[in-house]
Design an enzyme around this catalytic site. Sequence first.
Site, PDB file in Angstrom:
ATOM      1  N   GLU A 124      -9.718   7.418   3.271  1.00  0.00           N
ATOM      2  CA  GLU A 124     -10.124   6.319   3.604  1.00  0.00           C
ATOM      3  C   GLU A 124      -9.755   5.448   4.529  1.00  0.00           C
ATOM      4  O   GLU A 124      -9.042   5.108   4.495  1.00  0.00           O
ATOM      5  CB  GLU A 124     -11.662   5.364   2.865  1.00  0.00           C
ATOM      6  CG  GLU A 124     -11.077   4.747   1.610  1.00  0.00           C
ATOM      7  CD  GLU A 124     -10.194   5.147   0.854  1.00  0.00           C
ATOM      8  OE1 GLU A 124     -10.159   6.255   0.615  1.00  0.00           O
ATOM      9  OE2 GLU A 124      -9.899   4.032   0.421  1.00  0.00           O
ATOM     10  N   LYS A 131       0.734  -0.949   0.031  1.00  0.00           N
ATOM     11  CA  LYS A 131      -0.309   0.036  -0.084  1.00  0.00           C
ATOM     12  C   LYS A 131       0.855   1.269   0.448  1.00  0.00           C
ATOM     13  O   LYS A 131       0.321   2.202   0.062  1.00  0.00           O
ATOM     14  CB  LYS A 131      -0.845  -0.376   1.317  1.00  0.00           C
ATOM     15  CG  LYS A 131      -2.050  -0.681   0.939  1.00  0.00           C
ATOM     16  CD  LYS A 131      -3.064  -0.808   1.731  1.00  0.00           C
ATOM     17  CE  LYS A 131      -4.407  -1.613   1.775  1.00  0.00           C
ATOM     18  NZ  LYS A 131      -4.411  -2.994   1.985  1.00  0.00           N
ATOM     19  N   SER A 183       2.048  -9.814  -0.348  1.00  0.00           N
ATOM     20  CA  SER A 183       1.425  -8.418  -0.964  1.00  0.00           C
ATOM     21  C   SER A 183       1.857  -8.078   0.825  1.00  0.00           C
ATOM     22  O   SER A 183       1.613  -6.349   1.037  1.00  0.00           O
ATOM     23  CB  SER A 183      -0.304  -8.096  -0.853  1.00  0.00           C
ATOM     24  OG  SER A 183      -0.915  -9.356   0.179  1.00  0.00           O
TER      25      SER A 183
END
Length: 418
Positions: A129, A107, A395
Amino acid sequence: MTVAAATADAERLLADEIAGRFPDERGRFGPFGGRYVPETLIPALERLEHGVREYLHAEDFQRELSRELRTWVGRPTALTYAPRLSERWGAQVWLKREDLAHTGAHKINNALGQALLAKRLGARRIVAETGAGQHGVASAAACARLGLTCVVYMGEVDMERQAPNVGRMRLLGATVVPVTSGDRTLRAAIDEALRDWVSDPLGTYYLLGSAVGPHPYPYLVRELQAIIGREAREQMLAEAGALPDAVIACVGGGSNAIGLFYPFIADRNTEILGIEAGGRGTGLGENSATLALGRPGVLHGSYSMLLQDENGQIQETHSVSAGLDYPGVGPEHSLLRATGRVRYETASDEEALAAVKECCEAEGILPALESAHALAGAKRWAQANPGKRVLVGLSGRGDKDMPTLQQTLIARLEAARQ
Ligand SMILES: *Cc1c(COP(=O)(O)O)cnc(C)c1O
Protein backbone atom coordinates in the site's frame (compact mmCIF):
# COMPACT_ATOMS: atom_id res chain seq x y z
CA MET A 1 -4.96 2.95 40.07
CA THR A 2 -2.82 4.85 42.56
CA VAL A 3 0.15 6.86 41.33
CA ALA A 4 2.57 4.41 42.99
CA ALA A 5 0.89 1.39 41.36
CA ALA A 6 0.86 3.07 37.95
CA THR A 7 4.56 3.91 38.32
CA ALA A 8 5.41 0.35 39.33
CA ASP A 9 3.42 -0.91 36.35
CA ALA A 10 5.28 1.42 33.98
CA GLU A 11 8.66 0.31 35.41
CA ARG A 12 7.75 -3.36 34.98
CA LEU A 13 6.66 -2.82 31.37
CA LEU A 14 9.89 -0.94 30.62
CA ALA A 15 11.99 -3.70 32.21
CA ASP A 16 10.21 -6.22 29.96
CA GLU A 17 10.79 -4.02 26.90
CA ILE A 18 14.50 -3.63 27.68
CA ALA A 19 14.83 -7.37 28.27
CA GLY A 20 13.41 -7.96 24.76
CA ARG A 21 10.26 -9.71 26.03
CA PHE A 22 8.02 -7.72 23.65
CA PRO A 23 6.23 -8.59 21.49
CA ASP A 24 5.12 -11.50 23.70
CA GLU A 25 3.71 -14.78 22.35
CA ARG A 26 0.38 -13.04 21.71
CA GLY A 27 2.11 -10.40 19.63
CA ARG A 28 1.63 -7.74 22.29
CA PHE A 29 3.74 -4.87 23.56
CA GLY A 30 2.22 -4.76 27.05
CA PRO A 31 -1.43 -3.85 26.48
CA PHE A 32 -0.83 -2.78 22.85
CA GLY A 33 -0.45 -4.57 19.52
CA GLY A 34 -1.95 -8.02 18.91
CA ARG A 35 -3.80 -9.27 15.88
CA TYR A 36 -7.30 -7.81 15.37
CA VAL A 37 -8.09 -9.19 11.92
CA PRO A 38 -10.79 -11.27 10.18
CA GLU A 39 -10.46 -15.07 10.54
CA THR A 40 -9.43 -15.31 6.88
CA LEU A 41 -6.16 -13.46 7.56
CA ILE A 42 -5.00 -15.53 10.54
CA PRO A 43 -3.35 -18.38 8.57
CA ALA A 44 -1.39 -15.92 6.41
CA LEU A 45 -0.18 -14.01 9.49
CA GLU A 46 0.76 -17.23 11.24
CA ARG A 47 2.74 -18.35 8.21
CA LEU A 48 4.50 -15.00 8.14
CA GLU A 49 5.27 -15.19 11.86
CA HIS A 50 6.72 -18.65 11.34
CA GLY A 51 8.81 -17.39 8.40
CA VAL A 52 10.12 -14.45 10.41
CA ARG A 53 11.19 -16.81 13.20
CA GLU A 54 12.86 -19.21 10.79
CA TYR A 55 14.68 -16.81 8.43
CA LEU A 56 15.03 -13.26 9.73
CA HIS A 57 17.93 -13.91 12.10
CA ALA A 58 19.38 -16.87 10.21
CA GLU A 59 23.01 -16.41 9.25
CA ASP A 60 22.63 -16.73 5.47
CA PHE A 61 19.61 -14.40 5.38
CA GLN A 62 21.47 -11.78 7.40
CA ARG A 63 24.54 -12.19 5.17
CA GLU A 64 22.49 -11.55 2.01
CA LEU A 65 20.62 -8.64 3.61
CA SER A 66 23.87 -7.03 4.79
CA ARG A 67 25.43 -7.35 1.35
CA GLU A 68 22.43 -5.72 -0.36
CA LEU A 69 22.30 -2.97 2.28
CA ARG A 70 25.97 -2.22 1.74
CA THR A 71 26.23 -2.47 -2.04
CA TRP A 72 22.76 -1.41 -3.23
CA VAL A 73 21.22 0.75 -0.48
CA GLY A 74 24.53 2.46 0.40
CA ARG A 75 24.76 1.60 4.10
CA PRO A 76 26.07 2.50 6.53
CA THR A 77 24.60 5.96 6.07
CA ALA A 78 26.73 8.83 7.36
CA LEU A 79 26.56 10.43 10.77
CA THR A 80 27.08 14.14 10.13
CA TYR A 81 28.06 16.74 12.71
CA ALA A 82 26.09 19.94 12.06
CA PRO A 83 28.38 22.79 13.20
CA ARG A 84 26.26 25.71 12.06
CA LEU A 85 22.98 24.37 13.46
CA SER A 86 24.92 23.63 16.67
CA GLU A 87 26.10 27.21 16.77
CA ARG A 88 22.59 28.59 16.20
CA TRP A 89 20.80 26.28 18.62
CA GLY A 90 23.41 26.10 21.38
CA ALA A 91 23.81 22.30 21.62
CA GLN A 92 25.92 19.82 19.63
CA VAL A 93 23.72 18.61 16.77
CA TRP A 94 24.41 15.30 15.01
CA LEU A 95 22.39 14.06 12.03
CA LYS A 96 21.83 10.40 11.11
CA ARG A 97 21.60 10.65 7.35
CA GLU A 98 18.86 8.29 6.09
CA ASP A 99 18.35 10.88 3.33
CA LEU A 100 21.49 9.37 1.77
CA ALA A 101 19.97 5.88 1.52
CA HIS A 102 18.87 4.62 -1.90
CA THR A 103 15.46 6.03 -2.97
CA GLY A 104 15.95 8.87 -0.50
CA ALA A 105 14.71 7.68 2.88
CA HIS A 106 14.81 4.95 5.52
CA LYS A 107 11.87 3.14 3.90
CA ILE A 108 14.20 1.11 1.68
CA ASN A 109 15.64 -0.73 4.74
CA ASN A 110 12.23 -2.25 5.39
CA ALA A 111 11.18 -2.76 1.77
CA LEU A 112 14.39 -4.59 0.89
CA GLY A 113 14.34 -6.75 4.03
CA GLN A 114 10.72 -7.81 3.55
CA ALA A 115 11.19 -8.44 -0.19
CA LEU A 116 14.12 -10.75 0.64
CA LEU A 117 11.95 -12.51 3.23
CA ALA A 118 9.14 -12.87 0.69
CA LYS A 119 11.55 -14.67 -1.63
CA ARG A 120 12.58 -17.06 1.14
CA LEU A 121 8.90 -17.76 1.78
CA GLY A 122 8.43 -18.70 -1.86
CA ALA A 123 6.23 -15.76 -2.87
CA ARG A 124 6.63 -14.44 -6.42
CA ARG A 125 4.33 -11.45 -6.16
CA ILE A 126 4.39 -8.52 -3.73
CA VAL A 127 1.47 -6.31 -2.82
CA ALA A 128 2.02 -3.04 -0.99
CA GLU A 129 0.00 0.00 0.00
CA THR A 130 1.21 3.54 -0.30
CA GLY A 131 -0.04 6.97 0.75
CA ALA A 132 2.49 9.60 -0.25
CA GLY A 133 4.11 7.09 -2.59
CA GLN A 134 7.48 6.79 -0.82
CA HIS A 135 6.86 3.25 0.42
CA GLY A 136 5.50 2.32 -3.02
CA VAL A 137 8.69 3.58 -4.66
CA ALA A 138 10.90 1.72 -2.16
CA SER A 139 8.88 -1.48 -2.67
CA ALA A 140 8.97 -1.17 -6.46
CA ALA A 141 12.76 -0.66 -6.38
CA ALA A 142 13.34 -3.63 -4.05
CA CYS A 143 11.11 -5.87 -6.20
CA ALA A 144 12.94 -4.84 -9.37
CA ARG A 145 16.26 -5.64 -7.70
CA LEU A 146 15.06 -9.09 -6.61
CA GLY A 147 13.00 -9.99 -9.68
CA LEU A 148 9.60 -9.96 -7.94
CA THR A 149 6.29 -8.78 -9.38
CA CYS A 150 5.08 -5.65 -7.57
CA VAL A 151 1.49 -4.39 -7.24
CA VAL A 152 0.95 -1.16 -5.31
CA TYR A 153 -2.47 -0.07 -4.08
CA MET A 154 -2.85 3.68 -3.90
CA GLY A 155 -5.89 5.83 -3.19
CA GLU A 156 -7.21 7.75 -6.18
CA VAL A 157 -6.88 11.01 -4.25
CA ASP A 158 -3.24 10.28 -3.39
CA MET A 159 -2.44 9.33 -6.99
CA GLU A 160 -3.41 12.82 -8.05
CA ARG A 161 -1.55 14.50 -5.20
CA GLN A 162 1.61 12.43 -5.69
CA ALA A 163 1.78 12.05 -9.46
CA PRO A 164 5.62 12.02 -9.72
CA ASN A 165 5.83 9.02 -7.39
CA VAL A 166 3.20 7.16 -9.46
CA GLY A 167 5.44 7.66 -12.49
CA ARG A 168 8.50 6.55 -10.52
CA MET A 169 6.77 3.30 -9.44
CA ARG A 170 5.73 2.58 -13.02
CA LEU A 171 9.27 3.19 -14.30
CA LEU A 172 10.49 0.70 -11.70
CA GLY A 173 8.14 -1.88 -13.18
CA ALA A 174 5.34 -1.84 -10.60
CA THR A 175 1.62 -1.94 -11.34
CA VAL A 176 -0.15 0.89 -9.52
CA VAL A 177 -3.80 0.09 -8.77
CA PRO A 178 -6.05 3.09 -8.04
CA VAL A 179 -8.27 2.57 -4.98
CA THR A 180 -11.68 4.16 -5.44
CA SER A 181 -13.35 2.77 -2.30
CA GLY A 182 -13.65 4.33 1.17
CA ASP A 183 -11.73 7.54 1.73
CA ARG A 184 -9.70 6.90 -1.49
CA THR A 185 -6.46 7.50 0.47
CA LEU A 186 -4.01 5.39 2.50
CA ARG A 187 -6.60 3.81 4.80
CA ALA A 188 -8.60 2.38 1.89
CA ALA A 189 -5.39 1.31 0.12
CA ILE A 190 -4.36 -0.79 3.14
CA ASP A 191 -7.77 -2.52 3.14
CA GLU A 192 -7.43 -3.33 -0.58
CA ALA A 193 -3.88 -4.67 -0.20
CA LEU A 194 -5.05 -6.95 2.65
CA ARG A 195 -7.95 -8.20 0.52
CA ASP A 196 -5.57 -9.03 -2.32
CA TRP A 197 -3.26 -10.91 0.06
CA VAL A 198 -6.13 -13.02 1.45
CA SER A 199 -7.08 -14.14 -2.07
CA ASP A 200 -3.60 -15.66 -2.67
CA PRO A 201 -1.81 -15.98 0.69
CA LEU A 202 0.82 -18.44 -0.57
CA GLY A 203 1.96 -16.87 -3.83
CA THR A 204 1.60 -13.28 -2.65
CA TYR A 205 3.43 -11.41 0.12
CA TYR A 206 2.05 -8.26 1.74
CA LEU A 207 4.85 -5.73 2.22
CA LEU A 208 3.66 -3.34 4.93
CA GLY A 209 5.34 0.07 5.04
CA SER A 210 5.62 1.06 8.70
CA ALA A 211 5.84 -0.42 12.20
CA VAL A 212 2.05 -0.78 12.34
CA GLY A 213 -0.55 -3.46 11.56
CA PRO A 214 -1.16 -6.89 13.07
CA HIS A 215 1.59 -9.02 14.64
CA PRO A 216 4.26 -9.79 13.43
CA TYR A 217 4.58 -6.63 11.27
CA PRO A 218 5.45 -4.12 14.04
CA TYR A 219 8.19 -6.47 15.23
CA LEU A 220 9.45 -7.31 11.72
CA VAL A 221 9.65 -3.66 10.68
CA ARG A 222 11.41 -2.69 13.93
CA GLU A 223 14.02 -5.40 13.42
CA LEU A 224 14.66 -4.23 9.85
CA GLN A 225 14.88 -0.53 10.80
CA ALA A 226 16.92 -0.97 14.01
CA ILE A 227 20.04 -0.86 11.82
CA ILE A 228 19.58 2.94 11.88
CA GLY A 229 20.01 3.09 15.66
CA ARG A 230 22.73 0.42 15.81
CA GLU A 231 24.85 2.29 13.26
CA ALA A 232 24.17 5.68 14.87
CA ARG A 233 25.05 4.43 18.36
CA GLU A 234 28.40 3.06 17.14
CA GLN A 235 29.09 6.18 15.07
CA MET A 236 28.36 8.47 18.04
CA LEU A 237 30.76 6.51 20.23
CA ALA A 238 33.44 6.58 17.51
CA GLU A 239 33.02 10.17 16.35
CA ALA A 240 31.64 12.10 19.35
CA GLY A 241 33.33 9.83 21.88
CA ALA A 242 30.09 9.50 23.85
CA LEU A 243 26.46 8.56 23.58
CA PRO A 244 24.02 11.39 22.78
CA ASP A 245 22.17 13.10 25.64
CA ALA A 246 19.03 13.00 23.50
CA VAL A 247 17.82 11.08 20.45
CA ILE A 248 15.02 12.63 18.39
CA ALA A 249 12.99 11.36 15.41
CA CYS A 250 9.71 12.14 13.68
CA VAL A 251 6.78 9.75 14.15
CA GLY A 252 4.22 8.92 11.47
CA GLY A 253 3.51 5.19 11.68
CA GLY A 254 6.70 5.12 13.68
CA SER A 255 9.21 3.03 11.70
CA ASN A 256 12.16 5.41 11.40
CA ALA A 257 11.66 6.43 15.03
CA ILE A 258 11.53 2.91 16.46
CA GLY A 259 14.52 1.99 14.28
CA LEU A 260 16.57 4.85 15.71
CA PHE A 261 15.25 4.56 19.29
CA TYR A 262 15.34 0.82 19.91
CA PRO A 263 19.13 0.42 20.37
CA PHE A 264 19.11 3.37 22.85
CA ILE A 265 16.23 2.28 25.07
CA ALA A 266 18.49 0.67 27.69
CA ASP A 267 20.72 3.78 27.80
CA ARG A 268 18.82 5.42 30.61
CA ASN A 269 20.96 8.59 30.54
CA THR A 270 19.88 9.25 26.95
CA GLU A 271 16.56 11.06 26.63
CA ILE A 272 14.35 9.91 23.77
CA LEU A 273 11.85 12.16 22.00
CA GLY A 274 9.37 11.40 19.24
CA ILE A 275 7.95 14.34 17.29
CA GLU A 276 4.50 14.08 15.73
CA ALA A 277 2.82 16.36 13.22
CA GLY A 278 1.11 19.19 15.09
CA GLY A 279 -0.27 20.52 11.80
CA ARG A 280 -2.32 23.71 12.14
CA GLY A 281 -3.47 23.18 15.72
CA THR A 282 -4.95 20.80 18.29
CA GLY A 283 -8.50 20.83 16.86
CA LEU A 284 -10.30 17.92 15.23
CA GLY A 285 -8.76 17.19 11.83
CA GLU A 286 -6.01 19.80 12.16
CA ASN A 287 -3.10 17.48 12.99
CA SER A 288 -1.75 13.93 13.01
CA ALA A 289 -0.58 13.89 16.64
CA THR A 290 -1.79 10.40 17.52
CA LEU A 291 0.23 9.86 20.70
CA ALA A 292 -0.21 13.40 21.97
CA LEU A 293 -3.95 13.69 21.33
CA GLY A 294 -5.34 10.19 20.65
CA ARG A 295 -6.97 7.42 22.68
CA PRO A 296 -6.45 3.64 22.41
CA GLY A 297 -8.43 1.75 19.80
CA VAL A 298 -8.11 -0.73 16.95
CA LEU A 299 -6.96 0.25 13.46
CA HIS A 300 -5.50 -1.99 10.74
CA GLY A 301 -5.29 -5.03 12.95
CA SER A 302 -3.58 -3.57 15.97
CA TYR A 303 -4.58 -2.07 19.34
CA SER A 304 -2.73 1.22 19.72
CA MET A 305 -3.24 4.92 20.16
CA LEU A 306 -5.58 6.35 17.58
CA LEU A 307 -7.11 9.67 16.53
CA GLN A 308 -10.86 9.09 16.90
CA ASP A 309 -13.96 11.03 17.86
CA GLU A 310 -16.26 10.21 20.84
CA ASN A 311 -18.05 7.54 18.77
CA GLY A 312 -14.81 5.76 17.86
CA GLN A 313 -14.90 7.06 14.28
CA ILE A 314 -11.42 7.59 12.87
CA GLN A 315 -10.63 11.29 12.66
CA GLU A 316 -9.52 13.10 9.55
CA THR A 317 -5.87 14.10 9.84
CA HIS A 318 -3.72 16.89 8.46
CA SER A 319 -0.02 17.54 8.10
CA VAL A 320 2.06 19.55 5.67
CA SER A 321 4.10 16.34 5.30
CA ALA A 322 2.23 13.51 3.60
CA GLY A 323 4.35 10.86 5.33
CA LEU A 324 3.14 11.84 8.81
CA ASP A 325 -0.51 12.14 7.80
CA TYR A 326 -1.88 8.92 9.39
CA PRO A 327 -4.41 8.57 12.27
CA GLY A 328 -2.68 5.56 13.87
CA VAL A 329 0.78 4.73 15.23
CA GLY A 330 2.76 1.55 15.88
CA PRO A 331 1.93 -0.29 19.13
CA GLU A 332 5.49 -0.20 20.46
CA HIS A 333 5.33 3.61 20.55
CA SER A 334 2.11 3.40 22.55
CA LEU A 335 3.96 1.17 25.01
CA LEU A 336 7.01 3.45 25.16
CA ARG A 337 4.76 6.42 25.81
CA ALA A 338 2.93 4.54 28.59
CA THR A 339 6.25 3.63 30.27
CA GLY A 340 7.44 7.23 30.10
CA ARG A 341 10.74 6.10 28.49
CA VAL A 342 9.99 8.10 25.35
CA ARG A 343 8.40 11.53 25.40
CA TYR A 344 6.20 12.52 22.47
CA GLU A 345 5.83 16.14 21.42
CA THR A 346 4.52 17.90 18.35
CA ALA A 347 5.93 20.33 15.80
CA SER A 348 3.55 22.42 13.72
CA ASP A 349 3.50 22.81 9.93
CA GLU A 350 5.12 26.23 10.31
CA GLU A 351 7.84 24.98 12.66
CA ALA A 352 8.65 22.19 10.20
CA LEU A 353 8.84 24.61 7.26
CA ALA A 354 11.13 26.90 9.26
CA ALA A 355 13.35 23.91 10.09
CA VAL A 356 13.61 22.98 6.39
CA LYS A 357 14.89 26.47 5.65
CA GLU A 358 17.34 26.50 8.56
CA CYS A 359 18.78 23.09 7.69
CA CYS A 360 19.19 24.09 4.03
CA GLU A 361 20.90 27.38 4.85
CA ALA A 362 23.05 26.19 7.73
CA GLU A 363 24.10 22.74 6.57
CA GLY A 364 23.47 22.48 2.82
CA ILE A 365 21.01 19.65 3.35
CA LEU A 366 17.40 19.70 2.07
CA PRO A 367 15.52 17.51 4.57
CA ALA A 368 12.16 15.83 3.97
CA LEU A 369 9.24 17.68 5.53
CA GLU A 370 8.75 14.67 7.84
CA SER A 371 12.35 14.87 9.04
CA ALA A 372 11.99 18.63 9.50
CA HIS A 373 9.56 17.88 12.36
CA ALA A 374 12.39 16.06 14.14
CA LEU A 375 14.68 19.04 13.49
CA ALA A 376 12.08 21.42 14.94
CA GLY A 377 11.83 19.23 18.05
CA ALA A 378 15.63 19.11 18.26
CA LYS A 379 15.87 22.89 18.09
CA ARG A 380 13.51 23.22 21.07
CA TRP A 381 15.44 20.57 23.02
CA ALA A 382 18.82 22.14 22.15
CA GLN A 383 17.76 25.58 23.31
CA ALA A 384 16.68 24.11 26.65
CA ASN A 385 19.87 22.01 27.01
CA PRO A 386 22.86 24.17 26.04
CA GLY A 387 26.12 22.37 25.26
CA LYS A 388 24.60 18.88 25.30
CA ARG A 389 24.69 16.34 22.44
CA VAL A 390 21.54 15.69 20.41
CA LEU A 391 21.22 13.03 17.71
CA VAL A 392 18.51 13.71 15.11
CA GLY A 393 17.10 11.12 12.74
CA LEU A 394 17.10 12.72 9.29
CA SER A 395 14.68 10.17 7.87
CA GLY A 396 14.71 11.36 4.26
CA ARG A 397 15.55 14.00 1.68
CA GLY A 398 13.24 16.80 0.66
CA ASP A 399 13.40 16.61 -3.12
CA LYS A 400 10.01 14.84 -3.17
CA ASP A 401 8.53 17.83 -1.30
CA MET A 402 9.40 20.42 -3.94
CA PRO A 403 5.75 21.01 -5.02
CA THR A 404 4.74 21.78 -1.39
CA LEU A 405 7.88 23.82 -0.76
CA GLN A 406 7.32 25.76 -3.97
CA GLN A 407 3.85 26.81 -2.74
CA THR A 408 5.03 27.74 0.76
CA LEU A 409 8.66 28.57 1.60
CA ILE A 410 9.81 29.38 -1.92
CA ALA A 411 6.73 31.46 -2.78
CA ARG A 412 7.37 33.49 0.39
CA LEU A 413 11.06 33.95 -0.46
CA GLU A 414 10.11 35.17 -3.91
CA ALA A 415 7.42 37.51 -2.56
CA ALA A 416 9.92 38.98 -0.10
CA ARG A 417 12.35 39.69 -2.91
CA GLN A 418 9.88 41.87 -4.83
C1 LIG B 1 7.28 7.75 5.36
C2 LIG B 1 8.23 8.68 5.97
C3 LIG B 1 8.20 8.98 7.35
C4 LIG B 1 7.13 8.48 8.26
O1 LIG B 1 7.06 7.10 8.41
P1 LIG B 1 7.56 6.38 9.73
O2 LIG B 1 7.05 4.99 9.56
O3 LIG B 1 6.94 7.08 10.90
O4 LIG B 1 9.02 6.47 9.75
C5 LIG B 1 9.17 9.81 7.86
N1 LIG B 1 10.12 10.36 7.08
C6 LIG B 1 10.19 10.10 5.76
C7 LIG B 1 11.27 10.75 4.95
C8 LIG B 1 9.25 9.26 5.16
O5 LIG B 1 9.32 9.03 3.83
